[in-house]
Scaffold this motif. Structure first.
Motif, PDB file in Angstrom:
ATOM      1  N   SER A 113     -14.187  -8.907   2.901  1.00 51.00           N
ATOM      2  CA  SER A 113     -12.992  -8.674   3.716  1.00 51.00           C
ATOM      3  C   SER A 113     -12.697  -9.848   4.632  1.00 51.00           C
ATOM      4  O   SER A 113     -11.655  -9.894   5.278  1.00 51.00           O
ATOM      5  N   ASP A 114     -13.602 -10.815   4.680  1.00 48.35           N
ATOM      6  CA  ASP A 114     -13.428 -11.995   5.520  1.00 48.35           C
ATOM      7  C   ASP A 114     -13.023 -13.190   4.652  1.00 48.35           C
ATOM      8  O   ASP A 114     -13.855 -13.755   3.934  1.00 48.35           O
ATOM      9  N   PRO A 115     -11.760 -13.605   4.701  1.00 45.09           N
ATOM     10  CA  PRO A 115     -11.312 -14.706   3.829  1.00 45.09           C
ATOM     11  C   PRO A 115     -12.010 -16.024   4.115  1.00 45.09           C
ATOM     12  O   PRO A 115     -12.104 -16.880   3.229  1.00 45.09           O
ATOM     13  N   SER A 116     -12.522 -16.196   5.322  1.00 44.21           N
ATOM     14  CA  SER A 116     -13.195 -17.462   5.637  1.00 44.21           C
ATOM     15  C   SER A 116     -14.519 -17.601   4.891  1.00 44.21           C
ATOM     16  O   SER A 116     -15.047 -18.701   4.768  1.00 44.21           O
ATOM     17  N   LEU A 117     -15.069 -16.481   4.401  1.00 48.01           N
ATOM     18  CA  LEU A 117     -16.317 -16.518   3.646  1.00 48.01           C
ATOM     19  C   LEU A 117     -16.090 -16.593   2.144  1.00 48.01           C
ATOM     20  O   LEU A 117     -17.044 -16.736   1.374  1.00 48.01           O
ATOM     21  N   ALA A 118     -14.834 -16.503   1.727  1.00 46.33           N
ATOM     22  CA  ALA A 118     -14.518 -16.392   0.303  1.00 46.33           C
ATOM     23  C   ALA A 118     -14.528 -17.750  -0.390  1.00 46.33           C
ATOM     24  O   ALA A 118     -14.105 -18.759   0.170  1.00 46.33           O
ATOM     25  N   ASN A 119     -14.986 -17.743  -1.637  1.00 48.31           N
ATOM     26  CA  ASN A 119     -14.904 -18.933  -2.487  1.00 48.31           C
ATOM     27  C   ASN A 119     -13.575 -18.996  -3.226  1.00 48.31           C
ATOM     28  O   ASN A 119     -13.202 -20.056  -3.740  1.00 48.31           O
ATOM     29  N   ALA A 120     -12.886 -17.865  -3.290  1.00 51.82           N
ATOM     30  CA  ALA A 120     -11.578 -17.820  -3.930  1.00 51.82           C
ATOM     31  C   ALA A 120     -10.781 -16.673  -3.327  1.00 51.82           C
ATOM     32  O   ALA A 120     -11.350 -15.693  -2.834  1.00 51.82           O
ATOM     33  N   ILE A 121      -9.464 -16.795  -3.399  1.00 56.61           N
ATOM     34  CA  ILE A 121      -8.551 -15.773  -2.886  1.00 56.61           C
ATOM     35  C   ILE A 121      -7.736 -15.233  -4.055  1.00 56.61           C
ATOM     36  O   ILE A 121      -7.008 -15.993  -4.716  1.00 56.61           O
ATOM     37  N   TYR A 122      -7.853 -13.940  -4.331  1.00 58.57           N
ATOM     38  CA  TYR A 122      -7.062 -13.309  -5.383  1.00 58.57           C
ATOM     39  C   TYR A 122      -5.775 -12.762  -4.769  1.00 58.57           C
ATOM     40  O   TYR A 122      -5.801 -12.032  -3.786  1.00 58.57           O
ATOM     41  N   VAL A 123      -4.651 -13.124  -5.363  1.00 58.25           N
ATOM     42  CA  VAL A 123      -3.339 -12.670  -4.907  1.00 58.25           C
ATOM     43  C   VAL A 123      -2.857 -11.588  -5.875  1.00 58.25           C
ATOM     44  O   VAL A 123      -2.464 -11.898  -7.006  1.00 58.25           O
ATOM     45  N   PRO A 124      -2.884 -10.313  -5.497  1.00 59.05           N
ATOM     46  CA  PRO A 124      -2.525  -9.232  -6.413  1.00 59.05           C
ATOM     47  C   PRO A 124      -1.011  -9.076  -6.555  1.00 59.05           C
ATOM     48  O   PRO A 124      -0.430  -8.021  -6.262  1.00 59.05           O
ATOM     49  N   TYR A 125      -0.378 -10.136  -6.999  1.00 55.59           N
ATOM     50  CA  TYR A 125       1.072 -10.181  -7.190  1.00 55.59           C
ATOM     51  C   TYR A 125       1.386  -9.894  -8.646  1.00 55.59           C
ATOM     52  O   TYR A 125       0.811 -10.525  -9.537  1.00 55.59           O
ATOM     53  N   TYR A 126       2.291  -8.952  -8.898  1.00 56.53           N
ATOM     54  CA  TYR A 126       2.676  -8.619 -10.266  1.00 56.53           C
ATOM     55  C   TYR A 126       3.855  -9.507 -10.667  1.00 56.53           C
ATOM     56  O   TYR A 126       5.007  -9.075 -10.766  1.00 56.53           O
ATOM     57  N   GLY A 127       3.547 -10.784 -10.901  1.00 52.72           N
ATOM     58  CA  GLY A 127       4.593 -11.774 -11.130  1.00 52.72           C
ATOM     59  C   GLY A 127       5.407 -11.531 -12.382  1.00 52.72           C
ATOM     60  O   GLY A 127       6.612 -11.774 -12.412  1.00 52.72           O
ATOM     61  N   GLY A 128       4.737 -11.058 -13.458  1.00 48.68           N
ATOM     62  CA  GLY A 128       5.474 -10.769 -14.677  1.00 48.68           C
ATOM     63  C   GLY A 128       6.451  -9.639 -14.493  1.00 48.68           C
ATOM     64  O   GLY A 128       7.592  -9.690 -14.973  1.00 48.68           O
ATOM     65  N   LEU A 129       6.039  -8.580 -13.794  1.00 48.41           N
ATOM     66  CA  LEU A 129       6.944  -7.466 -13.536  1.00 48.41           C
ATOM     67  C   LEU A 129       8.057  -7.874 -12.575  1.00 48.41           C
ATOM     68  O   LEU A 129       9.216  -7.477 -12.741  1.00 48.41           O
ATOM     69  N   ASP A 130       7.711  -8.679 -11.588  1.00 45.46           N
ATOM     70  CA  ASP A 130       8.733  -9.123 -10.636  1.00 45.46           C
ATOM     71  C   ASP A 130       9.762 -10.027 -11.318  1.00 45.46           C
ATOM     72  O   ASP A 130      10.917 -10.084 -10.894  1.00 45.46           O
ATOM     73  N   SER A 131       9.345 -10.717 -12.379  1.00 43.80           N
ATOM     74  CA  SER A 131      10.274 -11.623 -13.066  1.00 43.80           C
ATOM     75  C   SER A 131      11.373 -10.870 -13.804  1.00 43.80           C
ATOM     76  O   SER A 131      12.413 -11.449 -14.132  1.00 43.80           O
ATOM     77  N   LEU A 132      11.175  -9.575 -14.073  1.00 40.65           N
ATOM     78  CA  LEU A 132      12.147  -8.823 -14.859  1.00 40.65           C
ATOM     79  C   LEU A 132      13.519  -8.780 -14.196  1.00 40.65           C
ATOM     80  O   LEU A 132      14.541  -8.791 -14.872  1.00 40.65           O
ATOM     81  N   ARG A 133      13.539  -8.744 -12.863  1.00 40.29           N
ATOM     82  CA  ARG A 133      14.846  -8.691 -12.183  1.00 40.29           C
ATOM     83  C   ARG A 133      15.609  -9.995 -12.355  1.00 40.29           C
ATOM     84  O   ARG A 133      16.838 -10.020 -12.256  1.00 40.29           O
ATOM     85  N   PHE A 134      14.878 -11.083 -12.607  1.00 42.88           N
ATOM     86  CA  PHE A 134      15.528 -12.361 -12.859  1.00 42.88           C
ATOM     87  C   PHE A 134      15.847 -12.554 -14.341  1.00 42.88           C
ATOM     88  O   PHE A 134      16.825 -13.206 -14.688  1.00 42.88           O
ATOM     89  N   LEU A 135      15.020 -11.979 -15.208  1.00 45.06           N
ATOM     90  CA  LEU A 135      15.215 -12.159 -16.646  1.00 45.06           C
ATOM     91  C   LEU A 135      16.228 -11.182 -17.217  1.00 45.06           C
ATOM     92  O   LEU A 135      16.993 -11.536 -18.126  1.00 45.06           O
ATOM     93  N   TYR A 136      16.228  -9.952 -16.708  1.00 41.98           N
ATOM     94  CA  TYR A 136      17.073  -8.914 -17.288  1.00 41.98           C
ATOM     95  C   TYR A 136      17.926  -8.179 -16.266  1.00 41.98           C
ATOM     96  O   TYR A 136      18.763  -7.363 -16.635  1.00 41.98           O
ATOM     97  N   GLY A 137      17.695  -8.388 -14.983  1.00 43.97           N
ATOM     98  CA  GLY A 137      18.384  -7.629 -13.948  1.00 43.97           C
ATOM     99  C   GLY A 137      19.554  -8.378 -13.328  1.00 43.97           C
ATOM    100  O   GLY A 137      19.980  -9.430 -13.814  1.00 43.97           O
ATOM    101  N   PRO A 138      20.032  -7.878 -12.210  1.00 42.73           N
ATOM    102  CA  PRO A 138      21.217  -8.464 -11.562  1.00 42.73           C
ATOM    103  C   PRO A 138      20.984  -9.840 -10.960  1.00 42.73           C
ATOM    104  O   PRO A 138      21.938 -10.530 -10.634  1.00 42.73           O
ATOM    105  N   GLU A 139      19.721 -10.251 -10.805  1.00 39.85           N
ATOM    106  CA  GLU A 139      19.447 -11.545 -10.191  1.00 39.85           C
ATOM    107  C   GLU A 139      19.173 -12.634 -11.228  1.00 39.85           C
ATOM    108  O   GLU A 139      18.550 -13.653 -10.938  1.00 39.85           O
TER     109      GLU A 139
END
Length: 445
Positions: free
Chosen positions: A111-137
């Motif tokens: 839970s302490d990022p200063s002790l971490a060797n890596a930071i995982y970003v739980p971003y659903y980038g593929g799902l978020d891209s749908l609004r740009f690929l197929y949606g109004p944006e």
């Protein structure tokens, strides 16, 4: 939009939230059993707009698909049948959910990022891209990722980003990297978003389903298949079935395309398969030389029953490129013990170096140049029948050895099964090594 907040969907959301709030407990319990030296990972807490909220829009993109049915079981999808323990109707674009759920069980979370060797970003980038690929944006696809960057840099805990300016961050984006590689100054009608072209994310490691020929940020990891065993017994039972399976067909092509008049390798495969069905297989040790499963219009994507049985009965599975070089079918075939036949290096050899080591390809696969097949009339059947049966058996045993490396075991699986490194384990391990090497290079400058 139809109401989506069913009881099961609410349960899914609450389970994710519950897991996010219990990470520190999971970490403390696991620390007693695991050596976490140089393996600590901190999961960056993101506002739900970057992950969970995207699931509630699962039916908003009719040009893409209604992906609501594939959210079940934390992205594994629904079971293929009620009594199934290991087989699901998995959509490969749900890898972001599958990976996130498995990360919550990773034994070296802090839970302490200063002790971490890596930071995982739980971003659903593929799902978020749908609004740009197929949606109004769709006409503002160059903006994909800018709101995430703004949060990472200026949101809570901005020091997490500024410590290494993203070099220690990684995320999963469950689409081919080309879908995120639209040039920033291109016509907005060009398919894709510009996420990987944004200088803001040049330092971040992106795990994608397929990488470009000149990878910078991304590293390809296996497509999810439909096989997600929960324990060692079910996995070993499947391996035994694969090993015992009688291979009655020399080769199999499960796929679509190849119906146009333009020369291409899929067309050549289908023509050869049609021609050899009338030929005798006497003397080859097979009942037939070629089998074909028509997967046109995506009919096989969520129905593994259509193609897994034919794969179990074939010695070689043909893996020609399609719209892009890679195929999920490569990994389905490996799980069936079907020796992959590749027609260009970008289909696997230059993609999945973490999971399928490049120096071992001759031990478990066959390479036939697509140019030789399409333009020189090379017979695939002739190439495959010329391989001694003893060598075929050795290759199949190598395929079986590779099987754990390309599957994603079920979350919450037994400790016995976790002694075998699966696709998730290898992806995390190699990501940590990549980040470590990068940080050492920066420190040496």
């Amino acid at each position: 939009m139809q109401p989506l907040m069913t009881k099961n969907f609410i349960t899914l959301l609450f389970y994710f939230v519950f897991c996010l709030f219990t990470l520190s407990v999971t970490c403390r319990d696991s620390d007693l059993e695991t050596d976490c030296t140089n393996r600590w990972i901190h999961i960056r807490r993101l506002p739900p707009q970057f992950n969970l909220d995207l699931l509630s829009n699962c039916s908003e993109y009719p040009l893409f698909d209604d992906f609501c049915p594939y959210l079940a079981n934390h992205g594994l999808g629904k079971k293929t049948h009620n009594k199934s323990h290991s087989w699901y109707r998995t959509d490969p674009f749900m890898l972001e959910l599958i990976f996130h759920r498995r990360m919550l069980e990773y034994p070296c979370l802090t839970s302490d990022p200063s002790l971490a060797n890596a930071i995982y970003v739980p971003y659903y980038g593929g799902l978020d891209s749908l609004r740009f690929l197929y949606g109004p944006e769709v006409n503002s696809s160059y903006q994909h990722g800018l709101d995430l960057y703004e949060y990472l840099v200026h949101g809570d805990l901005p020091d997490v980003w500024s410590r290494h300016y993203g070099h220690d961050h990684f995320m999963v984006m469950a689409r081919p990297a080309w879908d995120f590689s639209q040039p920033l100054n291109s016509d907005p009608l060009y398919f894709g978003t510009s996420f990987l072209e944004l200088p803001e994310f040049y330092n971040v490691t992106a795990l994608t389903l397929e990488g470009r020929a000149y990878p910078w940020q991304e590293q390809a990891i296996p497509y999810p298949t439909s096989f997600h065993p929960p324990n060692l017994a079910f996995f070993e039972s499947w391996v035994n079935r694969v090993r015992r399976s009688r291979r009655t067909a020399l080769m199999l092509f499960a796929g679509g395309g190849g119906i146009s008049a333009n020369p291409n390798v899929r067309r050549s495969i289908r023509l050869e398969c049609d021609n050899v069905t009338s030929l005798s297989a006497n003397g080859t040790g097979y009942d037939k030389l070629c089998d074909f499963v028509d997967c046109s219009n995506g009919v096989c994507q969520h129905d593994p029953i259509r193609f897994m049985k034919p794969m179990l009965q074939a010695s070689f599975c043909l893996q020609p490129p399609g719209d892009t070089p890679t195929r999920r079918s490569t990994f389905d075939g490996i799980l069936a013990g079907c020796i992959p036949v590749f027609f260009e290096d970008l289909s696997a050899k230059k993609q999945y170096g973490w999971h399928l080591p490049e120096e071992k390809y001759e031990e478990f696969s066959v390479f036939i140049s697509k140019e030789d097949v399409v333009f020189k009339g090379l017979s695939i059947v002739d190439v495959l029948t010329s391989i001694p049966r003893s060598q075929v058996r050795r290759m199949r045993e190598k395929v079986l050895e590779m099987m754990p490396r390309v599957m994603y075991i079920k979350h919450g699986s037994s400790l016995g099964l976790r002694t075998k490194k699966d696709a998730f384990d290898i992806a995390v391990e190699c990501t940590l090594e990549r980040i470590k090497s990068r940080l050492q290079e920066i420190a040496a400058q």
